[in-house]
Design a protein around this motif. Sequence first.
Motif, PDB file in Angstrom:
ATOM      1  N   CYS A 110       0.892  -1.165   0.023  1.00  0.00           N
ATOM      2  CA  CYS A 110       0.061   0.070   0.055  1.00  0.00           C
ATOM      3  C   CYS A 110       0.834   1.482   0.089  1.00  0.00           C
ATOM      4  N   ILE A 111       2.011   1.309   0.821  1.00  0.00           N
ATOM      5  CA  ILE A 111       2.695   2.586   0.876  1.00  0.00           C
ATOM      6  C   ILE A 111       3.425   2.663  -0.553  1.00  0.00           C
ATOM      7  N   GLU A 112       3.797   1.705  -1.276  1.00  0.00           N
ATOM      8  CA  GLU A 112       4.813   1.829  -2.456  1.00  0.00           C
ATOM      9  C   GLU A 112       3.844   2.266  -3.353  1.00  0.00           C
ATOM     10  N   THR A 113       2.424   1.716  -3.653  1.00  0.00           N
ATOM     11  CA  THR A 113       1.601   2.255  -4.535  1.00  0.00           C
ATOM     12  C   THR A 113       1.107   3.463  -4.259  1.00  0.00           C
ATOM     13  N   GLN A 114       0.720   4.183  -3.042  1.00  0.00           N
ATOM     14  CA  GLN A 114       0.465   5.436  -2.742  1.00  0.00           C
ATOM     15  C   GLN A 114       1.561   6.414  -2.783  1.00  0.00           C
ATOM     16  N   PHE A 115       2.983   5.978  -2.706  1.00  0.00           N
ATOM     17  CA  PHE A 115       4.140   6.529  -2.907  1.00  0.00           C
ATOM     18  C   PHE A 115       4.319   6.975  -4.469  1.00  0.00           C
ATOM     19  N   ASN A 116       4.017   5.867  -5.565  1.00  0.00           N
ATOM     20  CA  ASN A 116       4.233   6.066  -6.849  1.00  0.00           C
ATOM     21  C   ASN A 116       3.029   6.959  -7.469  1.00  0.00           C
ATOM     22  N   TYR A 117       1.897   7.028  -6.862  1.00  0.00           N
ATOM     23  CA  TYR A 117       0.807   8.109  -7.189  1.00  0.00           C
ATOM     24  C   TYR A 117       1.141   9.165  -6.822  1.00  0.00           C
ATOM     25  N   GLN A 118       1.636   9.576  -5.597  1.00  0.00           N
ATOM     26  CA  GLN A 118       1.943  10.849  -5.149  1.00  0.00           C
ATOM     27  C   GLN A 118       3.120  11.415  -5.643  1.00  0.00           C
ATOM     28  N   GLU A 119       3.898  10.634  -6.448  1.00  0.00           N
ATOM     29  CA  GLU A 119       5.072  11.013  -7.076  1.00  0.00           C
ATOM     30  C   GLU A 119       4.672  11.566  -8.158  1.00  0.00           C
ATOM     31  N   ASN A 120       3.911  11.226  -8.922  1.00  0.00           N
ATOM     32  CA  ASN A 120       3.478  11.668 -10.041  1.00  0.00           C
ATOM     33  C   ASN A 120       2.211  12.445 -10.193  1.00  0.00           C
ATOM     34  N   ILE A 121       1.535  12.246  -9.230  1.00  0.00           N
ATOM     35  CA  ILE A 121       0.346  13.384  -9.015  1.00  0.00           C
ATOM     36  C   ILE A 121       0.166  14.026  -7.843  1.00  0.00           C
ATOM     37  N   LYS A 122       0.608  15.049  -7.591  1.00  0.00           N
ATOM     38  CA  LYS A 122       0.404  15.839  -6.234  1.00  0.00           C
ATOM     39  C   LYS A 122      -0.514  15.318  -5.444  1.00  0.00           C
ATOM     40  N   ASN A 123      -1.927  15.888  -5.800  1.00  0.00           N
ATOM     41  CA  ASN A 123      -2.975  15.475  -5.033  1.00  0.00           C
ATOM     42  C   ASN A 123      -3.817  14.493  -5.328  1.00  0.00           C
ATOM     43  N   CYS A 124      -3.470  13.322  -4.736  1.00  0.00           N
ATOM     44  CA  CYS A 124      -4.270  12.090  -5.071  1.00  0.00           C
ATOM     45  C   CYS A 124      -4.293  11.416  -3.590  1.00  0.00           C
ATOM     46  N   VAL A 125      -5.276  10.708  -3.536  1.00  0.00           N
ATOM     47  CA  VAL A 125      -5.703   9.884  -2.281  1.00  0.00           C
ATOM     48  C   VAL A 125      -5.854   8.265  -2.542  1.00  0.00           C
ATOM     49  N   VAL A 126      -5.861   7.718  -1.321  1.00  0.00           N
ATOM     50  CA  VAL A 126      -6.074   6.183  -1.563  1.00  0.00           C
ATOM     51  C   VAL A 126      -7.659   5.967  -0.629  1.00  0.00           C
ATOM     52  N   ILE A 127      -8.637   5.479  -1.256  1.00  0.00           N
ATOM     53  CA  ILE A 127      -9.755   5.256  -0.491  1.00  0.00           C
ATOM     54  C   ILE A 127      -9.900   3.790   0.059  1.00  0.00           C
ATOM     55  N   ILE A 128     -10.080   3.821   1.550  1.00  0.00           N
ATOM     56  CA  ILE A 128     -10.063   2.552   1.925  1.00  0.00           C
ATOM     57  C   ILE A 128     -11.611   2.062   2.324  1.00  0.00           C
ATOM     58  N   TYR A 129     -12.191   1.013   1.884  1.00  0.00           N
ATOM     59  CA  TYR A 129     -13.529   0.461   2.206  1.00  0.00           C
ATOM     60  C   TYR A 129     -13.236  -0.940   3.186  1.00  0.00           C
TER      61      TYR A 129
END
Length: 333
Positions: A110-129
Amino acid sequence: MSSPSQVDVVELDALVVLKIVKHCQGALPSFVTGQLLGLDIGRTLEVTNCFPFPSKEEAEAARVEGAEEDEDGAEYQMEMMRCLREVNVDNNTVGWYQSTYFSSFIDDSCIETQFNYQENIKNCVVIIYDPSRTRASGTALRAFKLTDAFMALYKEGKFTLDSLSTTGVSTTDIFQELPIRVRNSHLSSALLLELQDECGLNPNASDFRRLELHTNPVLEKQLQLLIECIDDLQQESNKLQHHERNVQRQKAAQQQYLQKKKMEALARASKGEEPLPEEDLSNNPMFKPIPQPSRLESLLITNQMQAYCRQINQFTGQSFTKLFLMQSLNAGR
């Protein structure tokens, strides 16, 4: 060009909520992920659409049928976004979502995926259900993003005791939770009001399932997960202790080696012999520093334990409230 402002709130369309819930509930007991689409406007991140990622079973079935291999799903994502763009639907990536069980999502993946998202897109989130919490306390949707301090430390890849002490990053500095708002269009609200009258639904009807007193299975599972985290943390602590013992052994061996060299130099001087040339200790394996073990895993495990403790505290608080309520009701008979 100024950098985009940080978002403070995540606004979900009701359709997005329904899609996420349907995808995650339909895939149980497996966990699934998907893409979030929308736009950041000012300090609000608007999520207007989403689509699911193919599961491992679907990807395996596609390979059996002769489709091209797409391990990371990049080709699927690009094709989906191209199709959405053709029908004039929002196709800007603003994050991703995933399902979990009792908030057990804090791990390396989860950390690696979110890091890759935020590296490319400044404002992005992960929604946890969390379907398990949904059954007990309503729809459990939470939005997270990595903090700037943790992003900088993760980018360096140095999670040693010294780096953590210097940067001041603690277990509470990994994720930042953002509040979620659910938005309905005026037409959707009008339709719901019309259906409410047609179906005879009472919005103020009592939900007696919330008064259920049988809480042992849920609490037992949360305590079991917490015990597993404690065992994992103990293993990480053993690694650190093993490293400290190796460092102490190395220091003792270095002292013995230097003392031996000193005694040899004194012996040669007493015999009137010329001293030996100075040795380059940097090339001696005995003097090479032992790398410190990464403390990232310990940081994540501790953060996960805090999440479990908060859930247990919240759950037991609600349970005590129900018990006191039932006690009052029984006393009033």
